[in-house]
Write an enzyme that holds these catalytic residues in place. Structure first.
Site, short mmCIF file in Angstrom:
data_model
loop_
_atom_site.label_atom_id
_atom_site.label_comp_id
_atom_site.label_asym_id
_atom_site.label_seq_id
_atom_site.Cartn_x
_atom_site.Cartn_y
_atom_site.Cartn_z
N VAL A 1 1.08 -1.24 -0.54
CA VAL A 1 0.35 -0.05 0.27
C VAL A 1 1.04 1.53 0.02
CG1 VAL A 1 -1.74 0.93 1.33
CG2 VAL A 1 -1.61 -1.16 0.88
N VAL A 2 1.94 1.35 1.14
CA VAL A 2 2.47 2.36 0.68
C VAL A 2 3.43 2.56 -0.73
CG1 VAL A 2 5.03 3.54 1.76
CG2 VAL A 2 3.22 2.19 3.15
N PRO B 1 8.61 -8.75 -5.24
CA PRO B 1 7.97 -9.93 -5.83
C PRO B 1 6.19 -10.24 -5.83
CG PRO B 1 8.31 -10.33 -3.79
CD PRO B 1 9.03 -8.79 -4.07
N ASP C 1 9.01 4.50 6.82
CA ASP C 1 8.67 3.84 7.99
C ASP C 1 9.88 4.20 8.86
OD1 ASP C 1 6.46 3.67 10.51
OD2 ASP C 1 6.67 1.38 9.97
#
Lengths: 319, 319
Positions: A58-59, A79, A149
């Protein structure tokens, strides 16, 4: 913490300012204190530039969205399975030419894909040692890197973003409060005038036509051009600037304002300026098939209505 | 022009988001159209990073200001005389360690100072051929460059900037209207809550203490931490967040909220939370001279008032 004081800084002149040699003495009161700890906020032009994106969740999909809008070419190494929105962008013919996808994990230093081939590198993976390795590779080669992050491994942050056509706004809290940043974005979105996008577009069109009339970079001419533009913006205000999207308004403002070295107020200019006969003929010459067809159709309809009305009135008059 | 449509984009999650695997099907309606022509807006971290600034006029002085606030090390190449504010920063002991000044013109390809030694290169000179040469040198070596006043030679723009302590905002019009950008900045400045700086600071302090209680990057814990923080921000709202600057408020919110997996509303927390005896004693131990003097003064005043009152009441009772 230097954050506790107000540091709005000096009002910076626009990026293309070339005012020189303002006389001034060197006393410390004139110059605002430097408040360290800031980021340098930039708008990067990435059209056709190569960007490396490691990760497919998602990021990564959020990074991809902004990169696609910037016109960059993005190499994704991740992948399967990818986040569905990434798969969609890879298969969509509108965006697929901008993306190269390698369906495999990134191998760090061993990988045949080298970070030096890219303008920016972004990782968004859950593999901290690999993120660390990519970060080190980039630092060694002076390639700017963002590791999702892990703030200490980031040379740059994204913050909260807002786009309205040509207007883009970045809200950065320096990593202190991403959610607060998003809330501030909502305040800003509500505070912007409804027609802000059209205003920026209008002033952009006017500015580009002014540059055609008064070309060249910097110098006396550049300064005059900039001063006139600045004053015009102040006189018109943001709300009225959208009217510059009208070619006739631009022409009037440039003819009566710029050429005569004076200001034109919004009230002086009627939307859809009066056109000269020559200008109308110029437009007619550029009529396409549809315009001619519409004109002929209208002519026919007009004849028909006139005929029926005449018959009706004639009959009534006859009674 | 792609600029004519609204393209606020999807609401991007904060930069440290790690939500994964949201189930979703791949239909085009879900995904917003890509509106090319955007810049990529970034907040660069430049602490101690080397930056090359060619030029010494007013524009260079604006570049220098923002670079100093970002903590970068700036190499200025420009012959005297410099803009007075640049001279001031070079001589001011607060900023001089961040600046290296070469009092000579830059020589382009012949120069011993190579663009590859720097993270960013900026020129702000009135010599267009030299600007062009610097731009080409940077492009060849993949060093990002900004050439003041010549947009096509810029890899990045600055736009209008606004700083309130840890909060920084960039307004970019993609070069269409620098003045319009500055006017939008003024709208934003007026729209922000007065205590916005304190709010961002407060939420930053809370977030950093939460990270100490629940350390680690990403994963289940990171997701819980982020979800709790996000909900707390929504419950408190920007205006109340400034209260997180109070250590006792943070402690209460973390003890009663985070540790117990629930939300704490602002109304539940009194400014200056009730303190335990141990905490009060801890504070007393850190009393300085002024606190002791104030305490003794108060004691004396209390005795005096009580004495007078007692005498007065006693007399009245005696009548």
């Amino acid at each position: 913490m230097s954050a506790s004081r107000e540091a709005a800084g000096p009002v910076p002149l626009p990026a293309d300012t070339t005012t020189h040699g303002l006389p001034s003495s060197s006393t410390s009161e004139e110059y605002p204190d430097i408040q360290q700890g800031a980021s340098l906020l930039l708008a990067l032009r990435l059209q056709d530039r190569p960007i490396l994106l490691i990760g497919g969740g998602v990021v990564a999909s959020q990074r991809l969205y902004f990169l696609l809008e910037s016109g960059a070419h993005i190499t994704i190494v991740s992948p399967s399975p990818l986040d569905p929105s990434i798969s969609y962008r890879i298969s969509d013919p509108n965006t697929s030419p901008q993306i190269t996808w390698h369906d495999r994990p990134y191998l760090g230093r061993e990988d045949s894909i080298k970070v030096t081939e890219y303008d920016l590198v972004m990782t968004a993976i859950d593999n901290n040692p690999l993120s660390q390795e990519v970060c080190e590779m980039c630092r060694e080669k002076r390639v700017m890197v963002n590791v999702a992050d892990i703030p200490p491994q980031c040379d740059f942050y994204f913050g909260a973003q807002l786009r309205k056509g040509p207007l883009q706004i970045l809200i950065s809290t320096g990593g202190l409060g991403p959610r607060a940043g998003a809330m501030i974005r909502d305040i800003i979105r509500n505070a912007l005038p409804e027609n802000i996008e059209e205003s920026v577009e209008g002033v952009g069109l006017l500015r580009s036509e002014l540059r055609k009339r008064a070309p060249g970079v910097g110098g006396q001419r550049g300064q005059e051009r900039m001063d006139w533009m600045k004053e015009l913006c102040d006189v018109w205000g943001l709300a009225q600037m959208e009217r510059f999207r009208d070619e006739q308004v631009r022409k009037y403002v440039l003819d009566e304002g710029w050429e005569k070295k004076k200001m034109v107020a919004p009230s002086e200019v009627k939307q859809g300026q009066r056109k000269t006969t020559a200008e109308i003929w110029e437009q007619v010459k550029h009529f396409g098939h549809t315009q001619w067809a519409a004109g002929l159709g209208g002519f026919g309809a007009g004849m028909a209505v006139a005929t029926v009305a005449t018959i009706y009135l004639t009959r009534n008059a006859a009674r």
